[in-house]
Scaffold this motif. Structure first.
Motif, PDB file in Angstrom:
ATOM      1  N   VAL A 250       0.819  -1.215   0.000  1.00  0.00           N
ATOM      2  CA  VAL A 250       0.000   0.000   0.000  1.00  0.00           C
ATOM      3  C   VAL A 250       0.852   1.264   0.000  1.00  0.00           C
ATOM      4  CG1 VAL A 250      -1.961  -1.148   1.117  1.00  0.00           C
ATOM      5  CG2 VAL A 250      -0.204  -0.045   2.536  1.00  0.00           C
ATOM      6  N   ASN A 251       2.173   1.087  -0.003  1.00  0.00           N
ATOM      7  CA  ASN A 251       3.075   2.236   0.038  1.00  0.00           C
ATOM      8  C   ASN A 251       4.497   1.701  -0.154  1.00  0.00           C
ATOM      9  OD1 ASN A 251       5.086   3.829   2.059  1.00  0.00           O
ATOM     10  ND2 ASN A 251       3.608   5.292   1.246  1.00  0.00           N
ATOM     11  N   VAL A 252       5.425   2.586  -0.482  1.00  0.00           N
ATOM     12  CA  VAL A 252       6.852   2.277  -0.425  1.00  0.00           C
ATOM     13  C   VAL A 252       7.557   3.557   0.014  1.00  0.00           C
ATOM     14  CG1 VAL A 252       7.120   2.729  -2.899  1.00  0.00           C
ATOM     15  CG2 VAL A 252       8.870   1.417  -1.693  1.00  0.00           C
ATOM     16  N   HIS A 253       8.498   3.424   0.950  1.00  0.00           N
ATOM     17  CA  HIS A 253       9.289   4.563   1.409  1.00  0.00           C
ATOM     18  C   HIS A 253      10.612   4.025   1.938  1.00  0.00           C
ATOM     19  CE1 HIS A 253       7.252   3.207   5.139  1.00  0.00           C
ATOM     20  NE2 HIS A 253       8.367   3.600   5.742  1.00  0.00           N
ATOM     21  N   PRO A 324       5.030  -1.335   3.230  1.00  0.00           N
ATOM     22  CA  PRO A 324       3.880  -1.686   4.072  1.00  0.00           C
ATOM     23  C   PRO A 324       2.838  -2.454   3.268  1.00  0.00           C
ATOM     24  CG  PRO A 324       4.495   0.627   4.348  1.00  0.00           C
ATOM     25  CD  PRO A 324       5.242   0.118   3.157  1.00  0.00           C
ATOM     26  N   HIS A 325       2.296  -3.516   3.857  1.00  0.00           N
ATOM     27  CA  HIS A 325       1.265  -4.355   3.242  1.00  0.00           C
ATOM     28  C   HIS A 325       0.046  -4.434   4.169  1.00  0.00           C
ATOM     29  CE1 HIS A 325       4.558  -5.648   0.672  1.00  0.00           C
ATOM     30  NE2 HIS A 325       3.760  -6.457  -0.012  1.00  0.00           N
ATOM     31  N   SER A 326      -1.113  -4.615   3.570  1.00  0.00           N
ATOM     32  CA  SER A 326      -2.328  -4.756   4.375  1.00  0.00           C
ATOM     33  C   SER A 326      -3.403  -5.481   3.585  1.00  0.00           C
ATOM     34  CB  SER A 326      -2.853  -3.377   4.796  1.00  0.00           C
ATOM     35  OG  SER A 326      -4.075  -3.479   5.500  1.00  0.00           O
ATOM     36  N   SER A 327      -4.165  -6.325   4.269  1.00  0.00           N
ATOM     37  CA  SER A 327      -5.342  -6.923   3.643  1.00  0.00           C
ATOM     38  C   SER A 327      -6.550  -6.002   3.776  1.00  0.00           C
ATOM     39  CB  SER A 327      -5.652  -8.283   4.277  1.00  0.00           C
ATOM     40  OG  SER A 327      -5.939  -8.140   5.645  1.00  0.00           O
ATOM     41  N   GLN A 336      -4.723   1.943  -4.373  1.00  0.00           N
ATOM     42  CA  GLN A 336      -3.953   0.987  -3.574  1.00  0.00           C
ATOM     43  C   GLN A 336      -2.779   1.647  -2.855  1.00  0.00           C
ATOM     44  OE1 GLN A 336      -3.139  -2.851  -5.322  1.00  0.00           O
ATOM     45  NE2 GLN A 336      -1.068  -2.896  -4.480  1.00  0.00           N
ATOM     46  N   TYR A 337      -2.019   2.481  -3.557  1.00  0.00           N
ATOM     47  CA  TYR A 337      -0.829   3.093  -2.955  1.00  0.00           C
ATOM     48  C   TYR A 337      -1.190   4.446  -2.349  1.00  0.00           C
ATOM     49  CZ  TYR A 337       2.143  -0.472  -5.021  1.00  0.00           C
ATOM     50  OH  TYR A 337       2.734  -1.671  -5.344  1.00  0.00           O
ATOM     51  N   PHE A 341       1.403   6.067   4.570  1.00  0.00           N
ATOM     52  CA  PHE A 341       1.055   4.658   4.395  1.00  0.00           C
ATOM     53  C   PHE A 341      -0.055   4.210   5.336  1.00  0.00           C
ATOM     54  CE2 PHE A 341       4.531   4.491   7.522  1.00  0.00           C
ATOM     55  CZ  PHE A 341       4.032   3.633   8.484  1.00  0.00           C
ATOM     56  N   TYR A 342      -0.303   4.947   6.413  1.00  0.00           N
ATOM     57  CA  TYR A 342      -1.380   4.581   7.335  1.00  0.00           C
ATOM     58  C   TYR A 342      -2.744   4.604   6.628  1.00  0.00           C
ATOM     59  CZ  TYR A 342       2.050   5.275  11.072  1.00  0.00           C
ATOM     60  OH  TYR A 342       3.152   5.186  11.877  1.00  0.00           O
TER      61      TYR A 342
END
Length: 492
Positions: A250-253, A324-327, A336-337, A341-342
């Protein structure tokens, strides 16, 4: 985090409604498959619009970039085709439907005029519109009784049927024409311009570390054999590839230096362009550990790179990248991204649902991948896709030595006095440090700019949390070979 267990597992994947109207035109979108060969030139923005999710590397991560689907709300042009023209005065929200004159023989009536506006818009969440016209006939019957039966009925009125439905510009409405007012259909879901994840972060303030109960912290020591002091009971990390748990990135940093510690890989003995110290001008930004690759006599660590998309990055430096990943994220959609990231973590998780989850539910459905790199100016280390998650490359021993544990979110607002309350989440961290080309990072920043949400606040390195104390680190590290069942605090 709450400790109660839910009575049933909530649905973790948002459902996407397929479009009710297939595209009749082939797609003009260029292919998103890049060359698998590393570029011999630093990455620069292509003249055509590429996909934001190219990948030449094998990955265990799910695809994350859907195509956007236009709204089913009719355009002004299509509305004008349903309304009378000329000198007649008809409200803007009407369509005209002919009815048989009194006493005239009645033909077989249609159950639904073909020109009536649909009340069910096409879903913009569908993964990819068809590039070929559908071979299936429309289920909408024609509003006119044709003298010649058609082998392919259409849900759109032909030019002939439109002339039968609308008066000419020189005549008034016929006496046998009924006027039916039809308001514009309300959308069944959010329109494409709505970022449904914006502001969905569940707000939890940092807490005093001494007030922690079962709330393990990160970043931790990930040296093989290390075990923390915090007893986690039956709570365990998610050791499966995240996509197998319906989780998506859901994000990249990334952070300057490494937040985690791996002895002999990224530790206090590492080196960089400025030693194992903050770069000039960054004295107020807390940094982490350095890798051991840097060599001031080797040009690939010292020749500057012309950055086009990333901000304040440097060849030869060490960075820890987090995915960060999340279902509970907007997986498989254009939302999605997310930055921060929260918003991606909690996009489809309300506070009411969150309060029904136990600690293990959180650890099983929210996680972060971490991988540490030294940037080099060398295209032999180019990877085209850093958006999807941790890089997997057996030839370069990437993703082959993973440390699993439960921890928290990180960042410079936390230390061994003030701790994160976003816990317990799963961490999967590569224990090895790897070299990667500057162009790989610049390509990543380009891809981030192509996302629906504004990710500009993640185009530069963030500061690093100081290494979490043993007392605040979980004791549930996963060692599949069973060689490290005895607690070992391998801390420098």
């Amino acid at each position: 985090m709450p400790s109660s267990q839910p009575s049933s597992q909530p649905s973790l994947q948002p459902s996407s409604q397929p479009s009710s109207q297939p595209s009749s035109q082939p797609s003009s979108q260029p292919s998103s498959q890049p060359s698998s060969q590393p570029s011999s030139q630093p990455y620069s923005q292509p003249s055509s619009h590429p996909s934001s999710q190219p990948s030449s590397q094998p990955s265990s991560q799910p695809s994350s970039q859907p195509s956007s689907q236009p709204s089913s709300r009719p355009s002004p042009q299509s509305q004008s085709q349903l309304m009378p023209s000329g000198d007649t005065t008809v409200p803007n929200d009407t369509v005209t439907i002919p009815v048989p004159a009194s006493g005239s023989p009645s033909s077989q009536p249609s159950s639904q005029p073909s020109s009536q506006l649909s009340s069910q818009p096409s879903s913009w969440l569908s993964s990819q519109p068809s590039s070929q016209p559908s071979s299936q006939p429309s289920s909408q019957p024609s509003s006119q009784q044709s003298s010649q039966p058609s082998s392919q009925p259409s849900s759109k009125p032909s030019s002939q049927s439109k002339s039968q439905l609308m008066p000419s510009s020189d005549t008034a409405l016929a006496e046998d024409t009924a006027i039916i007012s039809t308001p514009d259909p309300e959308p069944a879901g959010p329109l494409p311009e709505d970022n449904v994840c914006d502001g969905t972060r569940l707000a939890f303030d940092n807490i005093l570390c001494v007030d922690l109960e079962t709330a393990p912290q990160a970043g931790a020591n990930v040296t093989k054999g290390y075990v923390g002091n915090m007893d986690m009971g039956d709570i365990v990390p998610n050791i499966d590839p995240y996509f197998q748990s319906s989780m998506c990135p859901v994000n990249v940093h990334w952070h300057i230096g490494s937040e985690h510690y791996s002895y002999g890989q990224f530790d206090e003995n590492g080196d960089g362009p400025h030693g194992n110290q903050p770069r000039p001008g960054w004295e107020n930004v807390r940094d982490g550990f350095r890798c051991h690759h840097y060599d001031s006599e080797d040009a690939k660590f010292t020749v500057p790179y012309e950055w086009k998309h990333c901000v304040a990055m440097e060849v030869g430096e060490t960075y820890e990248v987090h995915w960060p990943h999340s279902s509970f994220g907007a997986c498989g959609t254009i939302n999605q991204y997310q930055t921060p990231f929260y918003d991606g973590f909690f996009c489809n998780l309300s506070m009411e649902l969150f309060l029904t989850l136990g600690a293990q539910d959180i650890a099983s459905n929210i996680g972060i991948q971490g991988q540490v790199f030294t940037i080099v100016n060398d295209e032999d280390y180019f990877y085209s896709d850093m958006m999807q998650g941790m890089i997997i490359d057996d030839d370069k021993d990437m993703d082959n030595d993973i440390h699993y544990y439960t921890g928290s979110t990180t960042g410079t607002s936390r230390d061994d006095e003030i701790c994160s309350k976003y816990t317990p989440i799963t961490w999967q961290v590569d224990r090895k440090c790897h070299m990667i080309s500057a162009s790989s990072f610049d390509k990543l920043c380009y891809d981030m700019k192509m996302q629906r949400d504004d990710m500009s606040d993640d185009l530069y390195a963030h500061g690093s949390r100081e290494l979490a104390h043993d007392d605040f680190v979980a004791n549930n590290q996963h060692y599949p070979d069973g060689l490290f069942n005895r607690k070992k605090n391998l801390r420098a």
